[in-house]
Design an enzyme around this catalytic site. Structure first.
Site, mmCIF file in Angstrom:
data_model
loop_
_atom_site.group_PDB
_atom_site.id
_atom_site.type_symbol
_atom_site.label_atom_id
_atom_site.label_comp_id
_atom_site.label_asym_id
_atom_site.label_seq_id
_atom_site.Cartn_x
_atom_site.Cartn_y
_atom_site.Cartn_z
ATOM 1 N N HIS A 174 29.242 -26.039 -68.833
ATOM 2 C CA HIS A 174 28.981 -24.594 -68.931
ATOM 3 C C HIS A 174 29.754 -23.927 -70.080
ATOM 4 O O HIS A 174 29.592 -22.724 -70.312
ATOM 5 C CB HIS A 174 29.340 -23.885 -67.622
ATOM 6 C CG HIS A 174 28.485 -24.292 -66.453
ATOM 7 N ND1 HIS A 174 27.114 -24.188 -66.473
ATOM 8 C CD2 HIS A 174 28.811 -24.811 -65.231
ATOM 9 C CE1 HIS A 174 26.622 -24.623 -65.312
ATOM 10 N NE2 HIS A 174 27.622 -25.014 -64.550
ATOM 11 N N HIS A 212 23.280 -27.942 -61.822
ATOM 12 C CA HIS A 212 23.135 -26.671 -62.536
ATOM 13 C C HIS A 212 22.811 -26.905 -64.001
ATOM 14 O O HIS A 212 23.200 -27.918 -64.573
ATOM 15 C CB HIS A 212 24.429 -25.853 -62.409
ATOM 16 C CG HIS A 212 24.852 -25.664 -60.986
ATOM 17 N ND1 HIS A 212 25.793 -26.475 -60.388
ATOM 18 C CD2 HIS A 212 24.411 -24.806 -60.045
ATOM 19 C CE1 HIS A 212 25.932 -26.104 -59.112
ATOM 20 N NE2 HIS A 212 25.106 -25.099 -58.882
#
Ligand SMILES: [Zn+2]
Length: 364
Positions: A174, A212
């Protein structure tokens, strides 16, 4: 299944245990969080019990980090805790971790350039885009150690190993060029991919099977043709982090047009649908060709994991490993996975699939 990772190099540095975010501020409430130091201990124990061999992460300096990240982000992460402490935030004000409170969004700036700010507590939101990614004593040492683990694993594959696994904590996918969030600080997978390119791989593919979307990795390589990014993840359109990116129509731009592939999946999908997504990624990577692969190995798509609704089994992970391992040499980089009871067996299952498919003799 146990024993099938016998001899697998597990690159590790004990500093990866030093990061103690002490939870996360989620929707305004300080919670215990799930990105715990015990995750790394559990993984180390499970892999070594299955016969993998611990290899020390070697220091690589800042050069390979700056190949991927903005110097301002590196400087921020390297110094923010000391400056937070020097500013009295923990001792005087009871702020025991670095947490942003104001974010210079496009709306706040109104078209004006981003200026340096005077207050330490005002600076954090210029780099950290959420309130769940806290910094404390030892965080920077762990972040550096995780990147060194990814780089050492890339070195092993460059030197001829067919598979190497980097036990990175904190995770990385991320984190963007100049931003951090989602419990990630530096992008270990992107750093490994860039190192493989520097070492001579003409084309590198990053396959991301974390539950994710790896928004940071996507952003770092979005306009590049030499590193393709392919991800299967829970559909942000169904309400899941990172919410704003990870959609199927994000295909790359400029030279990178067509080199980005997102396969968002519905909550509750289970093994068959998830593996179909992984197959789609592998077929795309095979079409493009890749001299080396980086796998963003998150196991938080598992049924028991508290952080996603994808309901994948250990057998599903092993089969995903087989699909990926057939593509070429693999640098596996640990991303998410938060169920301490099953985390170890899920990673062993995935790596055993990669090893089984990728080689009959992976290491001397
Ligand atoms: Zn994840």
């Amino acid at each position: 299944m146990t024993g099938s990772v016998a001899g697998l190099p597990v690159v590790w540095h004990p500093d990866c245990l030093r990061h103690e975010p002490a939870g996360e501020v989620w929707l305004g409430v300080w919670e215990t969080g799930t990105e715990l130091p015990q995750r790394a201990s559990v993984l180390l124990d499970a892999l070594t019990a299955a016969g993998a061999v611990v290899t020390a992460a070697e220091p690589h300096g800042l050069g390979p980090l700056l190949a991927v990240h903005d110097a301002g982000l590196i400087e921020h992460l390297a110094t923010i805790w000391q400056r937070w402490e020097a500013g009295g935030y923990p001792a005087k004000y009871g702020r025991t971790r670095v947490v942003p409170y104001v974010f210079p969004t496009a709306g706040l700036l109104g078209g004006l350039p981003l200026r340096p700010v005077a207050a330490v507590h005002g600076e954090v939101g210029a780099f950290c885009y959420d309130t769940m990614t806290l910094v404390g004593p030892g965080s920077w040492e762990s972040v550096r150690a995780a990147a060194d683990a990814a780089l050492t694993a890339a070195d092993l594959v460059t030197a001829g190993k067919r598979v190497a696994y980097a036990l990175c904590r904190p995770p990385g996918h991320h984190a963007g060029r100049a931003s951090y969030g989602g419990s990630c600080y530096l992008n270990n997978a992107a750093i490994a991919a860039a190192a493989l390119r520097s070492a001579g791989a003409g084309q590198v593919a990053v396959i991301d099977i974390d539950a994710h979307h790896g928004n940071g990795t996507q952003a770092i390589f979005y306009n590049r043709a030499d590193v393709c990014y392919a991800s299967v993840h829970v559909d942000p359109g169904a309400g899941w982090f990172p919410h704003y990116v990870g959609h199927a129509d994000e295909r790359g731009t400029g030279d990178g047009d067509g080199a980005n592939l997102n396969v968002p999946l519905a909550p509750g999908i289970g093994d068959d649908g998830w593996l179909a997504g992984v197959s789609t990624l592998c077929a795309a990577v095979r079409r493009r060709g890749a001299d080396a692969l980086v796998v963003s190995l998150g196991v938080d798509a598992a049924a028991a994991d508290p952080e996603s609704p994808l309901l994948v089994s250990a057998d599903g992970y092993r089969r995903a490993g087989e699909l990926i391992g057939a593509l070429g040499p693999v640098v596996a980089v640990q991303e998410g996975g938060y169920d301490l009871a099953s985390l170890g067996s899920l990673v062993v299952a995935t790596m055993s699939g990669i090893v089984a498919a990728g080689c009959t003799r992976c290491w001397p």
